[in-house]
Design a protein around this motif. Structure first.
Motif, PDB file in Angstrom:
ATOM      1  N   ALA A  68      -0.660 -10.230  10.478  1.00 40.25           N
ATOM      2  CA  ALA A  68       0.421  -9.946   9.545  1.00 40.25           C
ATOM      3  C   ALA A  68       0.717  -8.461   9.522  1.00 40.25           C
ATOM      4  N   ASP A  69       1.930  -8.133   9.136  1.00 39.63           N
ATOM      5  CA  ASP A  69       2.345  -6.741   8.999  1.00 39.63           C
ATOM      6  C   ASP A  69       2.271  -6.340   7.535  1.00 39.63           C
ATOM      7  N   VAL A  70       1.723  -5.167   7.272  1.00 37.66           N
ATOM      8  CA  VAL A  70       1.551  -4.659   5.913  1.00 37.66           C
ATOM      9  C   VAL A  70       2.379  -3.394   5.755  1.00 37.66           C
ATOM     10  N   ASP A  71       3.167  -3.341   4.682  1.00 39.66           N
ATOM     11  CA  ASP A  71       4.006  -2.172   4.456  1.00 39.66           C
ATOM     12  C   ASP A  71       4.017  -1.836   2.969  1.00 39.66           C
ATOM     13  N   ARG A  89       3.514   0.635  -7.846  1.00 38.67           N
ATOM     14  CA  ARG A  89       3.264   0.525  -6.402  1.00 38.67           C
ATOM     15  C   ARG A  89       3.704  -0.858  -5.952  1.00 38.67           C
ATOM     16  N   ALA A  90       3.964  -1.006  -4.670  1.00 43.14           N
ATOM     17  CA  ALA A  90       4.279  -2.325  -4.127  1.00 43.14           C
ATOM     18  C   ALA A  90       3.858  -2.379  -2.668  1.00 43.14           C
ATOM     19  N   VAL A  91       3.292  -3.514  -2.271  1.00 46.84           N
ATOM     20  CA  VAL A  91       2.836  -3.735  -0.903  1.00 46.84           C
ATOM     21  C   VAL A  91       3.331  -5.100  -0.461  1.00 46.84           C
ATOM     22  N   ARG A  92       4.054  -5.136   0.653  1.00 48.08           N
ATOM     23  CA  ARG A  92       4.549  -6.400   1.201  1.00 48.08           C
ATOM     24  C   ARG A  92       3.739  -6.755   2.446  1.00 48.08           C
ATOM     25  N   ILE A  93       3.302  -8.016   2.532  1.00 50.83           N
ATOM     26  CA  ILE A  93       2.554  -8.505   3.685  1.00 50.83           C
ATOM     27  C   ILE A  93       3.311  -9.693   4.271  1.00 50.83           C
ATOM     28  N   LEU A 103       3.922 -12.385   1.167  1.00 49.02           N
ATOM     29  CA  LEU A 103       3.439 -12.045  -0.164  1.00 49.02           C
ATOM     30  C   LEU A 103       3.763 -10.581  -0.443  1.00 49.02           C
ATOM     31  N   THR A 104       4.273 -10.314  -1.640  1.00 49.19           N
ATOM     32  CA  THR A 104       4.505  -8.938  -2.074  1.00 49.19           C
ATOM     33  C   THR A 104       3.704  -8.688  -3.347  1.00 49.19           C
ATOM     34  N   PHE A 105       2.809  -7.710  -3.288  1.00 53.66           N
ATOM     35  CA  PHE A 105       1.970  -7.343  -4.427  1.00 53.66           C
ATOM     36  C   PHE A 105       2.612  -6.168  -5.152  1.00 53.66           C
TER      37      PHE A 105
END
Length: 213
Positions: A68-71, A89-93, A103-105
């Protein structure tokens, strides 16, 4: 088979009421239930701060385990459907299988966490946070782990109706959960895009592909 996520230890903290007595969050109310004013009161929201550390550990687990790609970008908080959440903060996987749900945290200032799964559904931890609900960081962490486990194993399904309504079902080791409702506030083009994408997934979202060793 993917290795299971191991949660980092949560810090043991004791919080006190105005009289200096320890508050036993998670077991405060008996058969009579909470007092009416507890529904509008949020004491010690900082008790949920460990959820940020748990989310970081989950993100690290997903990045190391799955293809998966993490950004990381605060703008990814716009993935959320729910309004009124202040993101810090936000992290999209995004799995590299297009049939697997991203999934976006979103780390919130509450402090807490909101996770956007797939196309149209948000999951918020804690769900409320008020004193009446009597939630704990540990309970919220368990619910987060169920969500991640269900999504990554292919136990997640969404659908969009002809009108502005949508629903989802999540299956995990201990059981399942589901729900739905009106999404009239969601832009029509977003609903149309979600409807088209989900039409190609009649059996629900696929399991996440594992990262090659």
């Amino acid at each position: 088979m993917a290795p299971r996520f191991v949660r980092p230890p949560l810090p043991a903290r004791v919080f006190h009421d105005d009289d200096g007595e320890p508050i036993l969050y998670g077991e405060r109310w008996r058969a009579d239930g909470p007092p009416s004013d507890a529904y509008s009161r949020v004491s010690h929201p900082e008790r949920f701060a460990p959820l940020h550390a748990v989310a970081d550990a989950v993100i690290d687990y997903l990045a190391k385990t799955f293809d998966a790609d993490v950004d990381s970008a605060l703008s990814h908080a716009d993935d959320l459907v729910r309004q009124g959440i202040t993101a810090v903060r936000a992290v999209r996987i995004v799995p590299r299988d297009p049939d697997a749900a991203p999934l976006t945290f979103v780390f919130t200032d509450f402090p807490g966490l909101a996770v956007h799964a797939g196309t149209l559904h948000d999951f918020v931890f804690p769900d409320c946070g008020c004193d009446a609900c009597d939630e704990t960081a540990e309970r919220s962490a368990k619910e987060l782990e169920r969500l991640v486990r269900g999504v990554t194993t292919g136990g997640y399904r969404e659908w969009v109706g002809r009108r502005a309504n949508a629903g989802m079902r999540l299956e995990f080791d201990e059981g399942s959960m589901g729900g739905g409702g009106d999404l009239g506030a969601v832009p029509a083009d977003r609903l149309d895009n979600a409807r088209a994408r989900l039409a190609r997934l009649p059996d629900g979202w696929a399991p996440w592909p594992l990262r090659a060793n």
